[in-house]
Design an enzyme around this catalytic site. Structure first.
Site, PDB file in Angstrom:
ATOM      1  CE1 TYR A  53      44.581  46.010  54.899  1.00 23.87           C
ATOM      2  CE2 TYR A  53      42.768  47.404  55.590  1.00 23.87           C
ATOM      3  CZ  TYR A  53      43.332  46.560  54.670  1.00 23.87           C
ATOM      4  OH  TYR A  53      42.659  46.262  53.511  1.00 23.87           O
ATOM      5  CG  ASN A 150      45.415  27.265  44.640  1.00 22.38           C
ATOM      6  OD1 ASN A 150      44.449  27.027  43.922  1.00 22.38           O
ATOM      7  ND2 ASN A 150      45.521  26.776  45.868  1.00 22.38           N
ATOM      8  CB  SER A 151      45.826  33.371  46.515  1.00 22.91           C
ATOM      9  OG  SER A 151      45.977  34.318  45.455  1.00 22.91           O
ATOM     10  CB  VAL A 153      44.245  37.867  44.800  1.00 22.89           C
ATOM     11  CG1 VAL A 153      44.749  38.839  43.721  1.00 22.89           C
ATOM     12  CG2 VAL A 153      43.677  38.662  45.971  1.00 22.89           C
ATOM     13  NE  ARG A 173      54.765  29.020  47.702  1.00 23.40           N
ATOM     14  CZ  ARG A 173      54.970  29.608  48.873  1.00 23.40           C
ATOM     15  NH1 ARG A 173      54.618  28.996  49.992  1.00 23.40           N
ATOM     16  NH2 ARG A 173      55.506  30.816  48.934  1.00 23.40           N
ATOM     17  CG  MET A 240      50.230  35.373  50.448  1.00 20.41           C
ATOM     18  SD  MET A 240      49.496  34.522  49.022  1.00 20.41           S
ATOM     19  CE  MET A 240      49.343  32.864  49.658  1.00 20.41           C
ATOM     20  CG  MET A 264      41.715  47.166  48.151  1.00 19.03           C
ATOM     21  SD  MET A 264      40.595  45.718  48.156  1.00 19.03           S
ATOM     22  CE  MET A 264      39.215  46.323  47.192  1.00 19.03           C
TER      23      MET A 264
END
Length: 324
Positions: A53, A150-151, A153, A173, A240, A264
């Site tokens: 990160y 579907n996440s 976010v 998916r 992902m 972000m």
């Protein structure tokens, strides 16, 4: 006082330790002392622990990228928050500790109608979604296409886009997610398949699709490229799939599609965080945005929480020692 320290960058199972530390001092001017209620444990926290990160604190250090707490005390001249307020912890205030000191001016007070566990998840996925939807200035009625719909976010993108009069094309998916996301406000939901682009085009005709949001990368990017039209912008915000962003340059050139990677906490985005925090809280309070639930573990049980995350996904750490 319990906290979770990162002792070295590397394997989280070995480098993250539950420790006993002194309580923070009383807040001085401009500060607030906060009892952390809940703080998520998510994959981006593991990226920080691994040293991947962009944020790299001096070690050993408490980490934790988001959370919510209750104000215990404020320093002199602080009027923005008061003891008893529920607040969102701002960027730069690591959350994996029973108590933290924070700059009062950076705190967002949220309505008491919002549960503490929902509040703890309001500062990353929802703000990311708001910033992504704003990545391009689009007129009302425009289409935004996304994978990872579907996440956390992705679900927030649907709501933020609707707030701005935009329509969403959502790639998922599993077929059982179609009606679920439509109930949330999604305009089009298609299941990931080779003909997804053609099925979308059959619905929207010749309408332009000028913004794509890629949270998966790898081969999943190809479906977004099928949906996007001439001159579109493709924003890559997640990986992902575990695969790098390697789209066919000829496909990008054929449609003159520009690409950019998103984080972000870039300086250009930081001024928007407080307003998007507040908007997220309002949408949750109104029942228009419901964040996916997460399993809760006491912070003292961090090893078990980490093992659960590895197998099942996001966890909430409970840092309030007085809650049974």
């Amino acid at each position: 006082m319990l906290a979770i320290h990162l002792t070295r960058f590397g394997e989280p199972e070995k480098s993250l330790k539950v420790v006993d530390v002194p309580e923070p001092p009383a807040p001085v001017a401009g500060q607030a002392l906060i009892q952390v209620e809940y703080a998520p444990l998510d994959h981006h926290d593991l990226l920080l622990a691994q040293g991947i990160y962009p944020v790299r604190p001096q070690l050993p250090s408490v980490i934790g990228n988001e959370g919510a707490g209750s104000v215990l005390a404020v320093g002199p001249d602080v009027t923005h928050v008061r003891p008893g307020d529920t607040v969102l912890l701002p960027f730069g205030t690591f959350s994996w500790s029973e108590q933290v000191l924070a700059e009062a001016a950076s705190l967002t007070v949220v309505d008491k109608s919002i549960s503490l566990d929902q509040a703890a998840m309001l500062t990353i996925n929802t703000v990311t979604a708001g910033l992504l939807v704003e990545a391009r200035d689009l007129p009302p009625g425009s289409w935004v296409a996304q994978n990872a719909a579907n996440s956390g976010v992705g679900r927030s993108v649907i709501v933020f886009a609707k707030e701005r009069g935009l329509r969403t094309i959502n790639i998922v998916r599993r077929a059982e997610l179609v009606s679920e996301l439509e109930d949330l406000g999604a305009d089009i939901v298609v299941v990931d398949s080779a003909d997804a682009g053609a099925r979308v085009r059959a619905v929207i005709g010749s309408d332009p699709v000028l913004l794509g949001l890629d949270g998966i990368s790898g081969t999943a990017t190809t479906l977004l490229l099928d949906v996007l039209t001439e001159g579109a912008l493709l924003v890559v915000y997640g990986y992902m799939s575990g695969q790098p962003f390697t789209p066919d340059p000829e496909r990008l050139e054929a449609k003159n599609i520009a690409t950019t990677e998103f984080w972000m906490y870039q300086d250009e985005y930081l001024p928007r965080h407080p307003a998007l925090n507040a908007e997220s809280a309002r949408l949750v309070a109104e029942g228009r945005l419901v964040l996916p639930s997460a399993a809760v573990f006491k912070a003292a049980d961090f090893p078990e929480a980490l093992a659960y995350l590895r197998k099942n996904g996001k966890v909430l750490l409970d840092f309030n020692p007085h809650r049974s």
